[in-house]
Design a protein around this motif. Structure first.
Motif, PDB file in Angstrom:
ATOM      1  N   ASP A 129      42.415  41.324  48.502  1.00 58.76           N
ATOM      2  CA  ASP A 129      41.056  41.276  47.970  1.00 58.76           C
ATOM      3  C   ASP A 129      40.869  42.161  46.735  1.00 58.76           C
ATOM      4  N   GLU A 130      41.957  42.728  46.205  1.00 56.60           N
ATOM      5  CA  GLU A 130      41.848  43.590  45.024  1.00 56.60           C
ATOM      6  C   GLU A 130      42.392  42.887  43.784  1.00 56.60           C
ATOM      7  N   PHE A 131      41.577  42.869  42.759  1.00 58.18           N
ATOM      8  CA  PHE A 131      41.944  42.272  41.479  1.00 58.18           C
ATOM      9  C   PHE A 131      42.205  43.372  40.468  1.00 58.18           C
ATOM     10  N   THR A 132      43.204  43.161  39.630  1.00 52.79           N
ATOM     11  CA  THR A 132      43.465  44.028  38.495  1.00 52.79           C
ATOM     12  C   THR A 132      43.339  43.155  37.258  1.00 52.79           C
ATOM     13  N   VAL A 133      42.418  43.538  36.366  1.00 48.48           N
ATOM     14  CA  VAL A 133      42.075  42.697  35.225  1.00 48.48           C
ATOM     15  C   VAL A 133      42.096  43.544  33.949  1.00 48.48           C
ATOM     16  N   TYR A 134      42.673  42.967  32.886  1.00 51.94           N
ATOM     17  CA  TYR A 134      42.603  43.558  31.552  1.00 51.94           C
ATOM     18  C   TYR A 134      41.304  43.088  30.915  1.00 51.94           C
ATOM     19  N   ALA A 135      40.564  44.015  30.323  1.00 46.43           N
ATOM     20  CA  ALA A 135      39.324  43.680  29.616  1.00 46.43           C
ATOM     21  C   ALA A 135      39.384  44.263  28.203  1.00 46.43           C
ATOM     22  N   LEU A 136      38.945  43.478  27.237  1.00 47.71           N
ATOM     23  CA  LEU A 136      39.028  43.868  25.830  1.00 47.71           C
ATOM     24  C   LEU A 136      37.945  44.867  25.421  1.00 47.71           C
ATOM     25  N   THR A 137      36.759  44.758  26.007  1.00 46.11           N
ATOM     26  CA  THR A 137      35.635  45.613  25.610  1.00 46.11           C
ATOM     27  C   THR A 137      34.971  46.247  26.830  1.00 46.11           C
ATOM     28  N   ASP A 138      34.120  47.231  26.568  1.00 44.60           N
ATOM     29  CA  ASP A 138      33.359  47.862  27.650  1.00 44.60           C
ATOM     30  C   ASP A 138      32.420  46.865  28.307  1.00 44.60           C
ATOM     31  N   ASP A 139      31.759  46.022  27.505  1.00 42.65           N
ATOM     32  CA  ASP A 139      30.836  45.024  28.058  1.00 42.65           C
ATOM     33  C   ASP A 139      31.553  44.040  28.980  1.00 42.65           C
ATOM     34  N   THR A 140      32.727  43.618  28.549  1.00 44.81           N
ATOM     35  CA  THR A 140      33.506  42.697  29.373  1.00 44.81           C
ATOM     36  C   THR A 140      33.902  43.357  30.682  1.00 44.81           C
ATOM     37  N   ALA A 141      34.346  44.596  30.622  1.00 43.28           N
ATOM     38  CA  ALA A 141      34.741  45.327  31.831  1.00 43.28           C
ATOM     39  C   ALA A 141      33.555  45.509  32.770  1.00 43.28           C
ATOM     40  N   ALA A 142      32.385  45.801  32.203  1.00 42.07           N
ATOM     41  CA  ALA A 142      31.194  46.019  33.021  1.00 42.07           C
ATOM     42  C   ALA A 142      30.729  44.742  33.717  1.00 42.07           C
ATOM     43  N   SER A 143      31.086  43.584  33.161  1.00 45.39           N
ATOM     44  CA  SER A 143      30.619  42.324  33.747  1.00 45.39           C
ATOM     45  C   SER A 143      31.499  41.855  34.911  1.00 45.39           C
ATOM     46  N   LEU A 144      32.580  42.584  35.201  1.00 44.26           N
ATOM     47  CA  LEU A 144      33.485  42.183  36.294  1.00 44.26           C
ATOM     48  C   LEU A 144      33.049  42.828  37.596  1.00 44.26           C
ATOM     49  N   PRO A 145      33.092  42.150  38.728  1.00 43.40           N
ATOM     50  CA  PRO A 145      33.365  40.750  38.940  1.00 43.40           C
ATOM     51  C   PRO A 145      32.186  39.851  38.590  1.00 43.40           C
ATOM     52  N   GLY A 146      30.988  40.277  38.828  1.00 41.38           N
ATOM     53  CA  GLY A 146      29.795  39.630  38.310  1.00 41.38           C
ATOM     54  C   GLY A 146      29.498  38.223  38.782  1.00 41.38           C
ATOM     55  N   GLU A 147      28.823  37.498  37.894  1.00 38.01           N
ATOM     56  CA  GLU A 147      28.315  36.162  38.179  1.00 38.01           C
ATOM     57  C   GLU A 147      29.433  35.174  38.516  1.00 38.01           C
ATOM     58  N   MET A 148      30.572  35.314  37.879  1.00 41.98           N
ATOM     59  CA  MET A 148      31.675  34.373  38.117  1.00 41.98           C
ATOM     60  C   MET A 148      32.124  34.423  39.572  1.00 41.98           C
ATOM     61  N   GLU A 149      32.228  35.606  40.137  1.00 36.80           N
ATOM     62  CA  GLU A 149      32.630  35.739  41.536  1.00 36.80           C
ATOM     63  C   GLU A 149      31.633  35.027  42.447  1.00 36.80           C
ATOM     64  N   LYS A 150      30.356  35.217  42.182  1.00 37.16           N
ATOM     65  CA  LYS A 150      29.322  34.576  43.003  1.00 37.16           C
ATOM     66  C   LYS A 150      29.408  33.059  42.919  1.00 37.16           C
ATOM     67  N   ARG A 151      29.646  32.549  41.727  1.00 38.01           N
ATOM     68  CA  ARG A 151      29.712  31.095  41.547  1.00 38.01           C
ATOM     69  C   ARG A 151      30.949  30.482  42.187  1.00 38.01           C
ATOM     70  N   VAL A 152      32.090  31.173  42.086  1.00 39.24           N
ATOM     71  CA  VAL A 152      33.304  30.677  42.747  1.00 39.24           C
ATOM     72  C   VAL A 152      33.107  30.690  44.264  1.00 39.24           C
TER      73      VAL A 152
END
Length: 161
Positions: A129-152
């Motif tokens: 249940d643990e994801f490791t993700v590369y994010a390019l910006t602070d905004d992108t990092a802050a949006s994880l996991p976010g709306e996409m997780e809920k929709r999936v």
């Protein structure tokens, strides 16, 4: 059953990409997709069960347009960053780790692939249940996991209750 579904998915994809619909090329597609499905159906369906329900198909049909829109928006955001004269001030590459509430392996892989398809992020690892993700910006990092997780989860997880 899993081999048949794998074959149908591969053959549909092959036909879409090849654009060749004469008997010779269709025959080659059947042979190639059949061989790949025979030897690798377990990669798409690890337990041998297809497990596609009408709910999952409908959920994906509703999720994919939203995902495509997110890909377009993220492309524009990354293009803006790349073309900005102060690009180095806008980016802050980082590795983000978070836990997900998504339970099914197929839904977790769909979530991970959705993250990777969205420019500015790359799923590096999924460990239970643990994801490791590369994010390019602070905004992108802050949006994880976010709306996409809920929709999936809404599209592919069985309802609790």
């Amino acid at each position: 059953m899993s081999r048949l579904v794998t074959f149908l998915i591969l053959f549909a994809f092959w036909m879409m990409l090849s654009g060749m619909f004469d008997a010779f090329h269709l025959f080659l597609g059947v042979i190639a997709c059949g061989a790949v499905a025979y030897f690798s159906a377990h990669l798409l369906f690890p337990d041998g069960k297809v497990g596609l329900s009408g709910r999952n198909v409908l959920g994906m049909a509703l999720y994919l347009p939203w995902l495509f829109w997110q890909i377009v928006v993220a492309n524009l955001q990354v293009a803006k960053i790349v073309l900005h004269p102060r690009m180095l001030d806008l980016i802050n590459p980082q590795i983000v780790r978070f836990k997900t509430s998504i339970k099914s392996p197929f839904a977790r892989v769909t979530f991970g692939q959705s993250i990777t398809l969205t420019p500015g992020t790359i799923t590096i690892n999924i460990d239970r249940d643990e994801f490791t993700v590369y994010a390019l910006t602070d905004d992108t990092a802050a949006s994880l996991p976010g709306e996409m997780e809920k929709r999936v989860a809404a599209a592919l997880e069985k309802e609790q209750g």
